[in-house]
Each structure stands twice: as C-alpha cells, then as structure tokens.
Motif scaffolding. Structure first.
Motif, PDB file in Angstrom:
ATOM      1  N   SER A  85       0.658  -1.243   0.071  1.00 33.45           N
ATOM      2  CA  SER A  85       0.266  -0.094  -0.125  1.00 33.45           C
ATOM      3  C   SER A  85       0.742   1.319  -0.054  1.00 33.45           C
ATOM      4  CB  SER A  85      -0.944   0.223   1.333  1.00 33.45           C
ATOM      5  OG  SER A  85      -1.187  -1.173   1.551  1.00 33.45           O
ATOM      6  N   ALA A  86       2.124   1.339  -0.053  1.00 31.64           N
ATOM      7  CA  ALA A  86       3.115   2.354   0.083  1.00 31.64           C
ATOM      8  C   ALA A  86       2.663   3.399  -1.018  1.00 31.64           C
ATOM      9  CB  ALA A  86       4.451   1.864  -0.183  1.00 31.64           C
ATOM     10  N   ALA A  87       2.591   3.022  -2.072  1.00 37.43           N
ATOM     11  CA  ALA A  87       2.520   4.019  -3.303  1.00 37.43           C
ATOM     12  C   ALA A  87       1.126   4.858  -2.934  1.00 37.43           C
ATOM     13  CB  ALA A  87       2.450   3.259  -4.682  1.00 37.43           C
ATOM     14  N   GLU A  88       0.224   4.176  -2.736  1.00 37.24           N
ATOM     15  CA  GLU A  88      -0.967   4.518  -2.317  1.00 37.24           C
ATOM     16  C   GLU A  88      -1.182   5.558  -1.341  1.00 37.24           C
ATOM     17  OE1 GLU A  88      -3.593   4.689  -4.443  1.00 37.24           O
ATOM     18  OE2 GLU A  88      -5.168   5.668  -2.970  1.00 37.24           O
ATOM     19  N   ALA A  89      -0.434   5.053  -0.185  1.00 36.51           N
ATOM     20  CA  ALA A  89      -0.384   6.064   0.921  1.00 36.51           C
ATOM     21  C   ALA A  89       0.336   7.225   0.562  1.00 36.51           C
ATOM     22  CB  ALA A  89       0.456   5.146   1.921  1.00 36.51           C
ATOM     23  N   ILE A  90       1.527   7.298  -0.079  1.00 28.70           N
ATOM     24  CA  ILE A  90       2.117   8.324  -0.504  1.00 28.70           C
ATOM     25  C   ILE A  90       1.274   9.426  -1.224  1.00 28.70           C
ATOM     26  CG2 ILE A  90       4.224   9.284  -1.686  1.00 28.70           C
ATOM     27  CD1 ILE A  90       5.824   6.600  -1.025  1.00 28.70           C
ATOM     28  N   ARG A  91       0.779   8.845  -2.349  1.00 33.26           N
ATOM     29  CA  ARG A  91      -0.083   9.506  -3.121  1.00 33.26           C
ATOM     30  C   ARG A  91      -1.348  10.420  -2.254  1.00 33.26           C
ATOM     31  NH1 ARG A  91       1.186   6.111  -7.196  1.00 33.26           N
ATOM     32  NH2 ARG A  91      -0.387   4.379  -6.537  1.00 33.26           N
ATOM     33  N   THR A  92      -1.833   9.695  -1.329  1.00 31.49           N
ATOM     34  CA  THR A  92      -3.006  10.019  -0.594  1.00 31.49           C
ATOM     35  C   THR A  92      -2.605  11.094   0.414  1.00 31.49           C
ATOM     36  OG1 THR A  92      -5.166   9.669   0.361  1.00 31.49           O
ATOM     37  CG2 THR A  92      -3.443   8.136   1.194  1.00 31.49           C
ATOM     38  N   ILE A  93      -1.254  10.811   1.052  1.00 28.86           N
ATOM     39  CA  ILE A  93      -0.944  11.619   1.887  1.00 28.86           C
ATOM     40  C   ILE A  93      -0.570  13.217   1.214  1.00 28.86           C
ATOM     41  CG2 ILE A  93       0.816  12.547   3.606  1.00 28.86           C
ATOM     42  CD1 ILE A  93       0.787   9.613   4.454  1.00 28.86           C
ATOM     43  N   HIS A  94       0.046  13.123   0.010  1.00 27.00           N
ATOM     44  CA  HIS A  94       0.429  14.102  -0.659  1.00 27.00           C
ATOM     45  C   HIS A  94      -0.755  14.810  -1.222  1.00 27.00           C
ATOM     46  CE1 HIS A  94       2.268  16.332  -4.069  1.00 27.00           C
ATOM     47  NE2 HIS A  94       3.349  16.437  -3.436  1.00 27.00           N
ATOM     48  N   HIS A  95      -1.750  14.286  -1.484  1.00 35.44           N
ATOM     49  CA  HIS A  95      -2.853  14.795  -2.129  1.00 35.44           C
ATOM     50  C   HIS A  95      -3.701  15.445  -0.940  1.00 35.44           C
ATOM     51  CE1 HIS A  95      -5.859  15.680  -5.051  1.00 35.44           C
ATOM     52  NE2 HIS A  95      -6.756  15.751  -4.242  1.00 35.44           N
ATOM     53  N   HIS A  96      -3.766  14.879  -0.010  1.00 34.42           N
ATOM     54  CA  HIS A  96      -4.809  15.509   1.004  1.00 34.42           C
ATOM     55  C   HIS A  96      -3.973  16.362   2.215  1.00 34.42           C
ATOM     56  CE1 HIS A  96      -8.439  13.435  -0.137  1.00 34.42           C
ATOM     57  NE2 HIS A  96      -7.588  12.525  -0.419  1.00 34.42           N
ATOM     58  N   VAL A  97      -2.769  15.902   2.348  1.00 33.86           N
ATOM     59  CA  VAL A  97      -1.997  16.893   3.235  1.00 33.86           C
ATOM     60  C   VAL A  97      -1.148  17.753   2.771  1.00 33.86           C
ATOM     61  CG1 VAL A  97      -0.697  16.792   5.634  1.00 33.86           C
ATOM     62  CG2 VAL A  97      -2.287  14.872   4.928  1.00 33.86           C
ATOM     63  N   ILE A  98      -0.330  17.476   1.725  1.00 35.46           N
ATOM     64  CA  ILE A  98       0.902  18.501   1.117  1.00 35.46           C
ATOM     65  C   ILE A  98      -0.040  19.597   0.332  1.00 35.46           C
ATOM     66  CG2 ILE A  98       2.830  18.583   0.051  1.00 35.46           C
ATOM     67  CD1 ILE A  98       3.746  16.085   1.342  1.00 35.46           C
ATOM     68  N   LEU A  99      -0.654  19.184  -0.627  1.00 36.64           N
ATOM     69  CA  LEU A  99      -1.150  19.839  -1.719  1.00 36.64           C
ATOM     70  C   LEU A  99      -2.302  21.065  -0.822  1.00 36.64           C
ATOM     71  CD1 LEU A  99      -1.790  17.979  -4.731  1.00 36.64           C
ATOM     72  CD2 LEU A  99       0.125  19.669  -4.075  1.00 36.64           C
ATOM     73  N   LYS A 100      -2.777  20.453   0.173  1.00 40.41           N
ATOM     74  CA  LYS A 100      -3.850  21.329   1.004  1.00 40.41           C
ATOM     75  C   LYS A 100      -3.202  21.937   2.007  1.00 40.41           C
ATOM     76  CE  LYS A 100      -7.497  19.077  -1.019  1.00 40.41           C
ATOM     77  NZ  LYS A 100      -7.978  17.744  -1.012  1.00 40.41           N
ATOM     78  N   ASN A 101      -1.965  22.079   2.275  1.00 34.95           N
ATOM     79  CA  ASN A 101      -1.293  22.981   3.277  1.00 34.95           C
ATOM     80  C   ASN A 101      -1.977  24.176   3.684  1.00 34.95           C
ATOM     81  OD1 ASN A 101       0.959  21.426   3.809  1.00 34.95           O
ATOM     82  ND2 ASN A 101       2.450  22.441   2.475  1.00 34.95           N
ATOM     83  N   ASN A 102      -1.938  24.235   4.993  1.00 34.84           N
ATOM     84  CA  ASN A 102      -2.574  25.445   5.615  1.00 34.84           C
ATOM     85  C   ASN A 102      -4.009  25.837   5.567  1.00 34.84           C
ATOM     86  OD1 ASN A 102      -0.078  26.451   6.644  1.00 34.84           O
ATOM     87  ND2 ASN A 102       0.371  27.413   4.656  1.00 34.84           N
ATOM     88  N   VAL A 103      -4.638  24.774   5.075  1.00 33.40           N
ATOM     89  CA  VAL A 103      -6.118  24.930   4.968  1.00 33.40           C
ATOM     90  C   VAL A 103      -6.720  24.563   6.016  1.00 33.40           C
ATOM     91  CG1 VAL A 103      -6.462  24.838   2.558  1.00 33.40           C
ATOM     92  CG2 VAL A 103      -6.542  22.738   3.795  1.00 33.40           C
ATOM     93  N   ALA A 104      -5.875  23.701   7.120  1.00 34.50           N
ATOM     94  CA  ALA A 104      -6.598  23.387   8.160  1.00 34.50           C
ATOM     95  C   ALA A 104      -6.668  24.361   9.462  1.00 34.50           C
ATOM     96  CB  ALA A 104      -5.607  22.218   9.081  1.00 34.50           C
TER      97      ALA A 104
END
Ligand code: ASP
Ligand code: MG
Length: 472
Positions: free
Chosen positions: A453-472
């Motif tokens: 699941s590593a690739a999927e995990a990296i993609r999902t964290i990148h998408h939901h956390v890194i690309l959405k920086n500061n929106v929290a």
C-alpha cells in the motif's frame, strides 16, 4: 566583494549539450559577481565506470578495464569535438583526455597484477573523471571568452587520510585556498575546480565519498566566504515526493537544513545534510537548481525552519524493511528489557530505522532492514532466553515487506492536527497503519505500512495533506 560558488553535477556536465548549458549559466553569472567559482563532477556514469574498471582488474579480469577506457575515450572525445572549434585547442584537449585515460589503464594494469585495489589507489583512480571534465569545461569557457583555468582540488582541499570518505581539514584548506585560489580570482580568472577529491597534507589524493562534489562546493564556499552556493543538477529542486510515484509532486521552495536532513535520511535524493553543514552554519545562501531549466528558481536551503504552522513539505519512503516485535506482559514495568533488546540488535550490526513502544510496555517494535532480520531474531532469542522460558516475553516475531513513510515539515512542530490529517487521509483510502513514530523534534512523522500500500499511501498523503497545506 561578492563571490558565487556553483557546482555542476554529473548530468549537468554529462554531454556536449549539458556542457553548453552549464557554460551559459557560468557566462551569465560572471558579470553579476566579483568572483565566480565553478566546481564540476565527472561526466555522469564516469565514476562508476572507473570504479568498475579497477574492481574487475583487481578480481583478475584484464579485459574489462580496456573496454572502459575505449568507451570513456569515445564519450569524452565526442564532447571535446562538439565543443571546441579551434583545431589546436581541440588537439590539446584530446591529448589531455588520452593522458588521463592512459593513466587509468596503467593503474588498472597494476591493480590487475597485484590482484587488489587499496582504498588509497581507488581514490586516485575514481577521481580521474573530475580531472578530465574540469579541463574540458575550462577550455570551453576560454573559447567563449572567459579567462578560465582548471584546478585540481588536490591543490585546495586538505583532508585527513580516510580514503574513500575523507574529511576536510578546514584551517589548512583555507590556507591553501588563500594561496592557490585567491590570486587567480584577483586576476579575474574563473576557476573550474574538480569536485569529489582532495589531498592529504602530504599530497596523496583522497575522495570525499560518492556524490562528494556537493561537499566540495560547500567546503570551497565556506573557505572562500562565498555569498552564495548554487548546486546545479537535473531536477527543478527538492520535490515534495518522488514524481514517479506522485505525478502532482512539486518543488519545495524553501527547506531548512533539519528538513533536508529528514528528507535525505528517509531516502529522497537530495543533498547530503552533512555535506551542506558548513554552508548552512555560516548562513551562506544555498540553492538547488536545474541546469536544464535555469529560470526556475529551485529550492532554497536555510538554517532555521520557516514559521508556517501546520505545513508538511515532503513525503518519502524507505523500502526493504521488516518489523521485529518483542512482546509479552512480563515486560511491564521491568527495566532493562529495551536496553538488552537494542544491545542484541546492535551486536548484529543492524541499524534500527524506527522504534515504537506503547506506554503499556507490552511490546517493543523495531524496524530494521530485511536482510538483517534472521540474525537479529536469533540474537534476541539468545539474549532473552530466560524471559522467554518464564513466559515474561511471549514471543519475538517479524513482519516482512513493510515500508516506512515519513512526512517531513518543521511546521508540524507545536501544531495540532497534522497527524490527524495524515491519518484521516489514510483512513479514507482504507490503508492500515502498522506502527507510528514521531521524533520529539516534531520535524517528521513516520508510519509503517505494508509495502503493497506504500505508493497509494504516499499519493493520498501528498494529495490530502501536502497539497492542502495551511487549509486546516
Ligand atoms: N563523480 C563523483 C560520484 O559520482 C562525485 C559526484 O558526482 O558528486 O560519486
Ligand atoms: Mg555523480
């Protein structure tokens, strides 16, 4: 007085087009600074080829290195032919290429006869590519109108005698730079210095370790009191994730040295944190830039983290790992089990990449490289024989094919909610987290995940956390 030190990596000076690009960058910068100092690697693949030649010769093969000489000759000739228009200059440079490759062949011949290659000999052999390339670059810059000259770093960087991974002696290096480099700069020369190599106090060639040209640039940048150090490679800067896994990965504009450290440690192909330390500590501006896309600003590396709460900047993964668990209720409140566990692991020379223990103390988990698991389990069973017999420890077991995924960003320090965002992203994608660790520096969070699941995990964290920086 302004000084810029620029280093071009192997692919940035790996063929005639790359040399031209790199030279254009130098030509463009020279008018902007009082002094510009250039450091070059060998042409990409050259160092590997030189090392292979020496190793195969040491192992009794008297042919492979000859083939390598022929290949390297063709590659270097091709670059010289394409770059230099003046017949005389070209002939001279071709003779220089021949001279170094003949030297290489002679060394390999001796290694072949002796049947061994010492680390000291390997340093002399493996750094020949830098010697050749510095001369090619300097000749081309002269043709393009600069006063340029190749200099071997053996004249400048003084190191200890730890061959293959020598450490610079900065005071002595400063003196050499003062004596052998400053006068050239004052005469308006743009020096092209060989990366990767140095010499002991008695003048024996050393190397700074593979990929060491970054280190060369940092050492010279420091010794010269450069205002800036620019590291040119073939990527736009440090990326937020491996673009082969995450197509939407992007350049990280600013990184602190501790963030670089976390990213480098966790497998991203960026600067080695130790190599850039001299530059960072002196607060010399450090940039990572792309030779083939020079207008892109790249990544700036700074000393202290920026204060952008909540931001996660990058995500990396380390593969080929296993998780070893020592488990049992009898461990609760008993001091010393962890110490003995780690001593047993260390006795096998296994490096522990991550540790986690719940406060219930019912288990200790260690993540280690898979190839060390069998020996580690055996050592643990021996060390803890008594506890196993008494059932204080129920079992010691391992789980293979796990990956550590690390999210890096000093902005998570003291900011609640970052871990929550990471876990909910994983939860939504149905990815199971096996173990978690966060250093108290709070510069990174690491998760252990099944390799599948590593690739999927990296993609999902990148998408939901890194690309959405500061929106929290
Ligand atoms: N040419 C050396 C190597 O390949 C040094 C460098 O490229 O930085 O390791
Ligand atoms: Mg290289």
């Amino acid at each position: 007085m302004t000084t810029l030190t620029m280093k071009f990596g192997g692919t940035s000076v790996g063929n005639a087009e790359a040399h031209t690009q790199a030279a254009n960058i130098v030509l463009e910068q020279v008018p902007n600074w009082d002094h510009v100092v250039v450091v070059v690697s060998a042409m990409s693949g050259t160092t590997n080829a030189l090392i292979k030649g020496a190793k195969t010769a040491a192992n009794g093969d008297g042919q492979i290195y000859r083939g390598i000489v022929a290949d390297l000759r063709v590659r270097h000739y091709r670059v010289v032919d394409a770059l230099l228009t003046d017949a005389n200059e070209r002939a001279q440079l071709l003779a220089t290429v021949d001279q170094y490759l003949d030297e290489f062949a002679t060394f390999c011949r001796s290694v072949y006869v002796l049947g061994e290659v010492t680390p000291r000999a390997m340093d002399t052999i493996s750094s020949l590519g830098e010697r050749i390339n510095a001369r090619i670059m300097a000749a081309y810059l002269r043709q393009e109108g600069l006063k340029s000259q190749a200099i071997d770093a053996t004249e400048l960087i003084v190191t200890d005698d730890t061959f293959q991974k020598a450490a610079p002696l900065m005071e002595k290096t400063r003196k050499q730079v003062e004596k052998n480099l400053k006068p050239l700069l004052e005469r308006g020369v743009t020096p092209v210095i060989t990366g990767f190599m140095g010499a002991t106090e008695t003048g024996i060639t050393t190397t700074l370790g593979r990929g060491g040209s970054d280190y060369s640039a940092a050492i010279l940048g420091d010794a010269l009191d450069s205002n800036e150090v620019w590291i040119w490679s073939d990527v736009d800067g440090v990326m937020s994730a491996d673009p082969r896994i995450v197509p939407e990965a992007r350049i990280i504009p600013v990184l602190s040295s501790s963030e670089v450290g976390e990213l480098a440690y966790f497998g991203a192909k960026v600067l080695h944190p130790q190599t850039i330390r001299p530059v960072i500590e002196r607060e010399i501006a450090l940039w990572v830039k792309n030779t083939f896309n020079p207008t892109c600003p790249g990544t700036r590396i700074i000393r202290e983290p920026e204060n952008i709460p909540g931001t996660v900047k990058g995500i990396t993964a380390i593969k080929g790992l296993s998780m070893v668990t020592v488990e049992g209720r009898g461990m609760i409140g008993v001091p010393g089990i962890a110490a003995r566990t780690f001593a047993a692991v260390a006795s096998q020379g296994a490096s522990v990449l991550m540790i986690s223990q719940a406060s219930s103390e019912q288990s200790i988990c260690l993540i280690i490289p898979t190839e060390t698991v069998a020996a580690v389990i055996k050592a643990l069973e021996e060390e803890l024989t008594l506890e196993l017999a008494r059932r204080d420890i129920d079992r010691i077991w391992s789980l293979d094919d796990v990956v550590i995924i690390t999210a890096v960003g000093a902005g998570m320090r003291g900011t609640p909610g970052v871990a929550a965002r990471i876990f909910s992203a994983l939860g939504e994608s149905g990815i199971n987290v096996i173990a978690i660790a966060q250093g108290s520096s709070e510069c990174s969070i690491s998760l252990v995940i099944d390799a599948g699941s590593a690739a999927e995990a990296i993609r999902t964290i990148h998408h939901h956390v890194i690309l959405k920086n500061n929106v929290a």
